[in-house]
Enzyme design. Structure first.
Site, mmCIF file in Angstrom:
data_model
loop_
_atom_site.group_PDB
_atom_site.id
_atom_site.type_symbol
_atom_site.label_atom_id
_atom_site.label_comp_id
_atom_site.label_asym_id
_atom_site.label_seq_id
_atom_site.Cartn_x
_atom_site.Cartn_y
_atom_site.Cartn_z
ATOM 1 N N ILE A 67 0.874 -1.142 -0.089
ATOM 2 C CA ILE A 67 -0.068 0.040 0.307
ATOM 3 C C ILE A 67 0.918 1.244 0.025
ATOM 4 O O ILE A 67 0.456 2.521 0.093
ATOM 5 C CB ILE A 67 -0.974 -0.057 1.138
ATOM 6 C CG1 ILE A 67 -0.144 0.086 2.633
ATOM 7 C CG2 ILE A 67 -2.129 -1.019 0.910
ATOM 8 C CD1 ILE A 67 -1.385 0.500 3.610
ATOM 9 N N GLU A 68 2.239 1.148 0.062
ATOM 10 C CA GLU A 68 2.941 2.432 0.095
ATOM 11 C C GLU A 68 3.450 2.810 -1.535
ATOM 12 O O GLU A 68 2.891 3.158 -2.283
ATOM 13 C CB GLU A 68 4.143 2.241 1.121
ATOM 14 C CG GLU A 68 3.414 2.205 2.372
ATOM 15 C CD GLU A 68 4.392 2.301 3.439
ATOM 16 O OE1 GLU A 68 5.397 3.248 3.337
ATOM 17 O OE2 GLU A 68 4.333 1.481 4.629
ATOM 18 N N MET A 69 4.467 2.008 -1.841
ATOM 19 C CA MET A 69 5.099 2.096 -3.117
ATOM 20 C C MET A 69 5.007 0.996 -4.155
ATOM 21 O O MET A 69 5.107 1.078 -5.181
ATOM 22 C CB MET A 69 6.772 2.430 -2.961
ATOM 23 C CG MET A 69 6.714 3.992 -2.343
ATOM 24 S SD MET A 69 8.543 4.374 -1.960
ATOM 25 C CE MET A 69 9.208 4.927 -3.385
#
Lengths: 335, 335
Positions: free
Chosen positions: A125-127
């Site tokens: 869900i980040e990068m």
């Protein structure tokens, strides 16, 4: 992990500290690990990688997206937003002065900036990159990175996860904000703080805030701390502090529940919102909450004002940076 | 709108041009509209606004997200990604040298950089702000912007949509990349281009590419052009060029179907992917496709190589920029 299990320990530690030298100025140089001494080439490469959205699956999220070096080192959002509009449950800690953190992430799960830098890149869900192998493959496709990695890491196999994270960490070690009014005051310029700020400084010591928020970066000696120490029904209903179990989310041990890294107070006035879940928008409120649930104190209005005034004196000077030029991808898209 | 409706017109125009002065160097100064003369204060404010993600609903998308000034002025994606992971159907045009475009957006729906800057901010899938009133309210909440707008626009009501877009446009007028090998060659340095690049330059003129891609920025005289001129079944099935109706999507007139702004060829080698929908990844292929559907020519392999070599000589010098420091939001989050 070294943890403070009680308020008493916290106060004892604070007592010991103020006997020695409670008020320290921020060093202008960050400590470097033996296996990653900084060089201008590493720092230049690290600045490029840090600002390069091609380190994310969609090509839209860089380290700087959530830890914005043009702002207070974070994103002014309660929870950060990664690829494809996804959000997690925690608020971005500031990258400024993160070189002085003893551990990284809110739950301290990374022991160094190098370890930390590896995490978000492959977090879904980040990068959102599938693997560091994919990141390395993408970087190897970019001619300018072949050159920049070779300069920073002469020798075999210049482009690697290890080298990328080392370069990013070396760059982050330059992100220091010295010369705050507080630093000037402690350094001898007694006119650098207002009377209100000096009162706030005394109260921060008296109340025990610096029992945990100790040291030059006001981020403690590396121990974890329970938050909230004394949960409050009203605040819990409003802010859901205890929903996230902190260190225990990683360790899966019940004794680690609701333990957290002590965040820096440096530049705290410009890094709203507050607390691990970014649920509190103003510093006034954050100060009142911390006093109540950590120290068992109800602060008077003027105490809050004095403390907030003091905390505002922890905003330092942000070094002017050159904008990096990122090498182009040719004949390919990121997506 | 002034449009070229036939290849014949294109060739006639090209003939007229080369008789005069077909090869122009890029000016180092962009033209400024009478109602928005550039000042250092406007440019500084514009650079801040351009890089500020708080101009989007989620606080995660700035102008620079899709038109990245650290890269070739775009995002290396086929279609750009706005707030909440949404994508549109078009590829970001580069911001570099956009000051030399006669019209803005792929469909030319904005007559100036000022007009253009207003659009994406309130586009639901780009920056997603509900209204410019909301943007202005958010900016007014930020003390540092109160100061910066006042410096740039002394007088009544400094923070407004009009002033914000003027500042952004003034900044964009500084984003010029002069001194490409091509410019040096045209300026008299005959060693600036290789033999292959000079052959490519001749072919670009002979084939008629510069009939549309004319002038110093290789972006025409402001007329719109049909693309594809001669649709090709195979290419259509692969790239869906005709799905998007271009100018007609705005004008709703059937005679405007598939008409487009002529994009600049400056820095084209570093702004992959290509064409309005970003469907073509390599410059080789883009050149072959343009020759085929626009000029009715099948290019030999060596012709393509020569032309691509020439186009690579249009990559200019990117000015070194200082990274802006964005003023903080205090006591509020963007989301």
């Amino acid at each position: 992990m070294f943890k403070l299990h009680s308020l008493v320990t916290a106060f004892a530690l604070m007592g010991a500290m103020s006997a020695a030298n409670a008020w320290e100025t921020l060093p202008t140089q960050a400590p470097e690990p033996a296996n990653n001494p900084s060089t201008p080439e590493k720092i230049a490469l690290g600045q490029m990688l840090y600002h390069d959205p091609r380190l994310s699956s969609t090509g839209t999220v860089s380290c700087a997206s959530c830890h914005n070096t043009m702002l207070g080192g974070e994103d002014n959002r309660p929870n950060s937003m990664g690829v494809n509009g996804q959000t997690g449950g925690r608020s971005s800690p500031t990258v400024w002065n993160s070189a002085f953190n003893k551990v990284q992430f809110w739950d301290g799960r990374a022991a160094s900036l190098e370890d930390q830098a590896a995490g978000p890149v492959t977090n879904a869900i980040e990068m959102g990159m599938k693997s560091w192998d994919d990141v390395v493959a993408r970087l190897k496709d970019i001619e300018g990175y072949q050159v920049a990695f070779k300069h920073a890491f002469p020798g075999e196999n210049p482009i690697s996860k290890d080298h990328a994270t080392k370069a990013i960490a070396a760059y982050e070690r330059t992100l220091i904000t010295p010369n705050s009014p507080y630093d000037k005051f402690v350094g001898g310029d007694k006119s650098a703080l207002s009377a209100e700020q000096i009162r706030g400084m005394d109260k921060v010591a008296e109340l025990g805030c610096i029992g945990c928020h100790s040291g030059a970066a006001f981020n403690g000696a590396g121990m974890f701390q329970k938050f909230p120490m004394t949960p409050d029904g009203y605040l819990e209903a409003k802010y859901h502090f205890s929903k996230d179990k902190g260190v225990a989310e990683v360790s899966k041990k019940s004794e680690d529940e609701h333990f957290w890294k002590v965040p820096t107070l440096r530049n705290v006035a410009i890094t709203a919102p507050y607390l691990h879940n970014g649920s509190v928008q103003t510093l006034d409120e954050a100060v009142q909450i911390m006093a109540k649930v950590q120290l068992g104190k109800e602060l008077a209005k003027n105490d809050v004002a004095d403390i907030v005034a003091f905390l505002s004196a922890l905003t330092g000077e942000f070094p002017k940076q050159k904008m990096p030029t990122l090498p182009e991808t040719t004949g390919k898209t990121v997506n």
